[in-house]
Design a protein around this motif. Sequence first.
Motif, PDB file in Angstrom:
ATOM      1  N   LEU A  60     -19.377 -35.148 -24.155  1.00  0.00           N
ATOM      2  CA  LEU A  60     -19.197 -33.904 -24.900  1.00  0.00           C
ATOM      3  C   LEU A  60     -17.793 -33.802 -25.463  1.00  0.00           C
ATOM      4  CD1 LEU A  60     -20.827 -31.290 -22.463  1.00  0.00           C
ATOM      5  CD2 LEU A  60     -21.869 -32.291 -24.503  1.00  0.00           C
ATOM      6  N   LEU A  61     -17.670 -33.086 -26.561  1.00  0.00           N
ATOM      7  CA  LEU A  61     -16.375 -32.707 -27.101  1.00  0.00           C
ATOM      8  C   LEU A  61     -15.984 -31.343 -26.550  1.00  0.00           C
ATOM      9  CD1 LEU A  61     -16.617 -33.621 -30.902  1.00  0.00           C
ATOM     10  CD2 LEU A  61     -15.193 -34.746 -29.185  1.00  0.00           C
ATOM     11  N   ASP A  62     -14.696 -31.144 -26.332  1.00  0.00           N
ATOM     12  CA  ASP A  62     -14.249 -29.806 -25.948  1.00  0.00           C
ATOM     13  C   ASP A  62     -13.991 -28.988 -27.208  1.00  0.00           C
ATOM     14  OD1 ASP A  62     -11.899 -30.809 -26.976  1.00  0.00           O
ATOM     15  OD2 ASP A  62     -10.866 -30.932 -25.046  1.00  0.00           O
ATOM     16  N   GLU A  63     -13.517 -27.772 -27.029  1.00  0.00           N
ATOM     17  CA  GLU A  63     -13.283 -26.874 -28.162  1.00  0.00           C
ATOM     18  C   GLU A  63     -12.319 -27.488 -29.174  1.00  0.00           C
ATOM     19  OE1 GLU A  63     -11.578 -22.331 -28.908  1.00  0.00           O
ATOM     20  OE2 GLU A  63     -10.978 -23.496 -27.152  1.00  0.00           O
ATOM     21  N   THR A  64     -11.235 -28.099 -28.664  1.00  0.00           N
ATOM     22  CA  THR A  64     -10.252 -28.703 -29.552  1.00  0.00           C
ATOM     23  C   THR A  64     -10.851 -29.868 -30.328  1.00  0.00           C
ATOM     24  OG1 THR A  64      -8.441 -28.067 -28.092  1.00  0.00           O
ATOM     25  CG2 THR A  64      -8.008 -29.833 -29.667  1.00  0.00           C
ATOM     26  N   GLY A  65     -11.656 -30.668 -29.661  1.00  0.00           N
ATOM     27  CA  GLY A  65     -12.288 -31.798 -30.319  1.00  0.00           C
ATOM     28  C   GLY A  65     -13.215 -31.371 -31.444  1.00  0.00           C
ATOM     29  N   TRP A  66     -14.001 -30.335 -31.191  1.00  0.00           N
ATOM     30  CA  TRP A  66     -14.910 -29.842 -32.236  1.00  0.00           C
ATOM     31  C   TRP A  66     -14.121 -29.285 -33.412  1.00  0.00           C
ATOM     32  CZ3 TRP A  66     -19.435 -31.254 -33.310  1.00  0.00           C
ATOM     33  CH2 TRP A  66     -20.386 -31.556 -32.329  1.00  0.00           C
ATOM     34  N   LEU A  67     -13.078 -28.527 -33.124  1.00  0.00           N
ATOM     35  CA  LEU A  67     -12.284 -27.942 -34.214  1.00  0.00           C
ATOM     36  C   LEU A  67     -11.593 -29.024 -35.043  1.00  0.00           C
ATOM     37  CD1 LEU A  67     -10.672 -24.726 -32.700  1.00  0.00           C
ATOM     38  CD2 LEU A  67     -12.245 -24.871 -34.626  1.00  0.00           C
ATOM     39  N   ASN A  68     -11.079 -30.061 -34.388  1.00  0.00           N
ATOM     40  CA  ASN A  68     -10.439 -31.146 -35.129  1.00  0.00           C
ATOM     41  C   ASN A  68     -11.426 -31.808 -36.087  1.00  0.00           C
ATOM     42  OD1 ASN A  68      -7.911 -30.825 -34.005  1.00  0.00           O
ATOM     43  ND2 ASN A  68      -8.231 -32.351 -32.408  1.00  0.00           N
ATOM     44  N   ARG A  69     -12.634 -32.060 -35.617  1.00  0.00           N
ATOM     45  CA  ARG A  69     -13.641 -32.701 -36.463  1.00  0.00           C
ATOM     46  C   ARG A  69     -14.028 -31.790 -37.625  1.00  0.00           C
ATOM     47  NH1 ARG A  69     -15.557 -37.256 -34.696  1.00  0.00           N
ATOM     48  NH2 ARG A  69     -17.354 -37.226 -36.095  1.00  0.00           N
ATOM     49  N   ILE A  70     -14.232 -30.518 -37.336  1.00  0.00           N
ATOM     50  CA  ILE A  70     -14.666 -29.578 -38.369  1.00  0.00           C
ATOM     51  C   ILE A  70     -13.580 -29.363 -39.405  1.00  0.00           C
ATOM     52  CG2 ILE A  70     -15.253 -27.159 -38.773  1.00  0.00           C
ATOM     53  CD1 ILE A  70     -16.785 -27.230 -36.088  1.00  0.00           C
ATOM     54  N   LEU A  71     -12.340 -29.147 -38.948  1.00  0.00           N
ATOM     55  CA  LEU A  71     -11.241 -28.888 -39.876  1.00  0.00           C
ATOM     56  C   LEU A  71     -10.989 -30.100 -40.773  1.00  0.00           C
ATOM     57  CD1 LEU A  71      -8.733 -27.001 -37.547  1.00  0.00           C
ATOM     58  CD2 LEU A  71     -10.140 -26.023 -39.362  1.00  0.00           C
ATOM     59  N   PHE A  72     -11.005 -31.287 -40.190  1.00  0.00           N
ATOM     60  CA  PHE A  72     -10.789 -32.488 -40.992  1.00  0.00           C
ATOM     61  C   PHE A  72     -11.918 -32.669 -41.996  1.00  0.00           C
ATOM     62  CE2 PHE A  72     -10.733 -36.978 -42.010  1.00  0.00           C
ATOM     63  CZ  PHE A  72      -9.380 -37.251 -42.146  1.00  0.00           C
ATOM     64  N   LEU A  73     -13.148 -32.460 -41.547  1.00  0.00           N
ATOM     65  CA  LEU A  73     -14.304 -32.591 -42.428  1.00  0.00           C
ATOM     66  C   LEU A  73     -14.213 -31.633 -43.609  1.00  0.00           C
ATOM     67  CD1 LEU A  73     -17.230 -33.642 -43.037  1.00  0.00           C
ATOM     68  CD2 LEU A  73     -18.057 -31.798 -41.556  1.00  0.00           C
ATOM     69  N   GLU A  74     -13.836 -30.382 -43.343  1.00  0.00           N
ATOM     70  CA  GLU A  74     -13.824 -29.376 -44.405  1.00  0.00           C
ATOM     71  C   GLU A  74     -12.679 -29.575 -45.389  1.00  0.00           C
ATOM     72  OE1 GLU A  74     -16.288 -27.736 -44.928  1.00  0.00           O
ATOM     73  OE2 GLU A  74     -17.332 -27.586 -43.014  1.00  0.00           O
ATOM     74  N   THR A  75     -11.552 -30.108 -44.934  1.00  0.00           N
ATOM     75  CA  THR A  75     -10.462 -30.365 -45.878  1.00  0.00           C
ATOM     76  C   THR A  75     -10.838 -31.482 -46.844  1.00  0.00           C
ATOM     77  OG1 THR A  75      -9.401 -31.924 -44.336  1.00  0.00           O
ATOM     78  CG2 THR A  75      -8.662 -29.623 -44.285  1.00  0.00           C
ATOM     79  N   ILE A  76     -11.642 -32.436 -46.394  1.00  0.00           N
ATOM     80  CA  ILE A  76     -12.094 -33.522 -47.266  1.00  0.00           C
ATOM     81  C   ILE A  76     -13.258 -33.062 -48.132  1.00  0.00           C
ATOM     82  CG2 ILE A  76     -13.111 -35.827 -47.308  1.00  0.00           C
ATOM     83  CD1 ILE A  76     -10.147 -35.731 -46.522  1.00  0.00           C
ATOM     84  N   ALA A  77     -14.187 -32.301 -47.544  1.00  0.00           N
ATOM     85  CA  ALA A  77     -15.398 -31.888 -48.266  1.00  0.00           C
ATOM     86  C   ALA A  77     -15.090 -30.968 -49.436  1.00  0.00           C
ATOM     87  CB  ALA A  77     -16.371 -31.207 -47.301  1.00  0.00           C
ATOM     88  N   GLY A  78     -13.957 -30.306 -49.423  1.00  0.00           N
ATOM     89  CA  GLY A  78     -13.610 -29.409 -50.516  1.00  0.00           C
ATOM     90  C   GLY A  78     -13.046 -30.108 -51.737  1.00  0.00           C
ATOM     91  N   VAL A  79     -12.831 -31.418 -51.655  1.00  0.00           N
ATOM     92  CA  VAL A  79     -12.227 -32.159 -52.770  1.00  0.00           C
ATOM     93  C   VAL A  79     -13.222 -32.531 -53.865  1.00  0.00           C
ATOM     94  CG1 VAL A  79     -11.079 -34.333 -53.380  1.00  0.00           C
ATOM     95  CG2 VAL A  79     -10.299 -33.016 -51.403  1.00  0.00           C
ATOM     96  N   PRO A  80     -14.392 -33.141 -53.556  1.00  0.00           N
ATOM     97  CA  PRO A  80     -15.264 -33.658 -54.622  1.00  0.00           C
ATOM     98  C   PRO A  80     -15.691 -32.630 -55.660  1.00  0.00           C
ATOM     99  CG  PRO A  80     -15.941 -34.534 -52.506  1.00  0.00           C
ATOM    100  CD  PRO A  80     -14.921 -33.491 -52.214  1.00  0.00           C
ATOM    101  N   GLY A  81     -16.057 -31.427 -55.217  1.00  0.00           N
ATOM    102  CA  GLY A  81     -16.502 -30.419 -56.172  1.00  0.00           C
ATOM    103  C   GLY A  81     -15.422 -30.058 -57.171  1.00  0.00           C
ATOM    104  N   MET A  82     -14.181 -29.948 -56.693  1.00  0.00           N
ATOM    105  CA  MET A  82     -13.078 -29.601 -57.588  1.00  0.00           C
ATOM    106  C   MET A  82     -12.777 -30.739 -58.552  1.00  0.00           C
ATOM    107  SD  MET A  82     -11.038 -27.329 -58.624  1.00  0.00           S
ATOM    108  CE  MET A  82     -11.254 -26.077 -57.346  1.00  0.00           C
TER     109      MET A  82
END
Length: 362
Positions: free
Chosen positions: A137-159
Amino acid sequence: MLRTTCVQLLPAQRNAALRLAGASMICSSRPKRAFMSTTSRPHEPAPASSLTKPDGVSTVPTMVRGDWVLFHPVYTPEEVKAVEVLHQDTRTMSDKFAYGLVRLSRWGFDLVSRYKHKEIPADSTLTVAELRKQGFLLDETGWLNRILFLETIAGVPGMVAATLRHLTSLRLMRRDSGWIHTCLEEAENERMHLMTFMTLRESSLWFRALILGAQGVFYNLFFISYLVSPKTCHRFVGYLEEEAVLTYTRCIKDLEAGRIPEWTNKPAPEIAIDYWRLAPDAKLLDVIYAVRSDESTHRFVNHSLSNLHVSTDVNPFALREPDMYVKGKKISFERVEAEQYVAESHALMRKRTEAAVAEGEK
């Protein structure tokens, strides 16, 4: 869901508005389409400066809610449960290249973050702490790191896609057929995901530096790639969103099973309640369901756009989008399905325009 909201006007006003708009007004079949908040919240004291807030989440006064975002879907409780983990088959060499690149990126990020998904044995009696220690399992910090990194990258292609299509439209002096708005809405939506999860914790300087480097490399690579092959780029984003849907599905599964106790019954951030029109007592679980539904929308839209002729075809989602019972359970529209969907949208638009005009003439 149609992409504009029917304005309640007097018959004479409605008739005049329709004539001025060239009878092009579209009324929404789903009034929950996000446009402007109807919720009433008491005014909160202003910060020391009316232009800045220390967390950077929002500088909008609390009495102005919702009209600072682009149009985006707002889901019913039933719709958010309709999302399935799906995969678009690779049918061409460009598909295979795009999918392989996404898998390589996923492997690299997993390696850097020291994450490896391991299925928990059905007969396991280990505690959450023991499961985390053994890498299940991931802890809270692990989940947030994955989500935050994913969202900073995912916001690039559309722009990037919106920028290049915007410049192409200016350079060739021709219309874009609705692609720019959809790409901008995707970029804005992904950014709002990031703004939502940033309320949960502050990121370290090392993590911010990692994001800065990754975003700088990814932006420029995607920019050049979109110039070469927009179709491959939209397919790449579709596969990337498949991974996002999978990530949030696993997060929901762990959260509902009580394996992320830090988030159990955690209230939803206010920015999320306003953005997705959640109930005032919504929990973080409700937010993650809404985010997963957004990612399912991007998965469906980008795979569908990749099936089109990107330089000549009309964007089938410029006027409306299917509901989540379609986007969550179907990987994409084939080109012939997109053509049929556009024809249905035009027929529906004409029907509603004629009905509005008839009502205004009474």
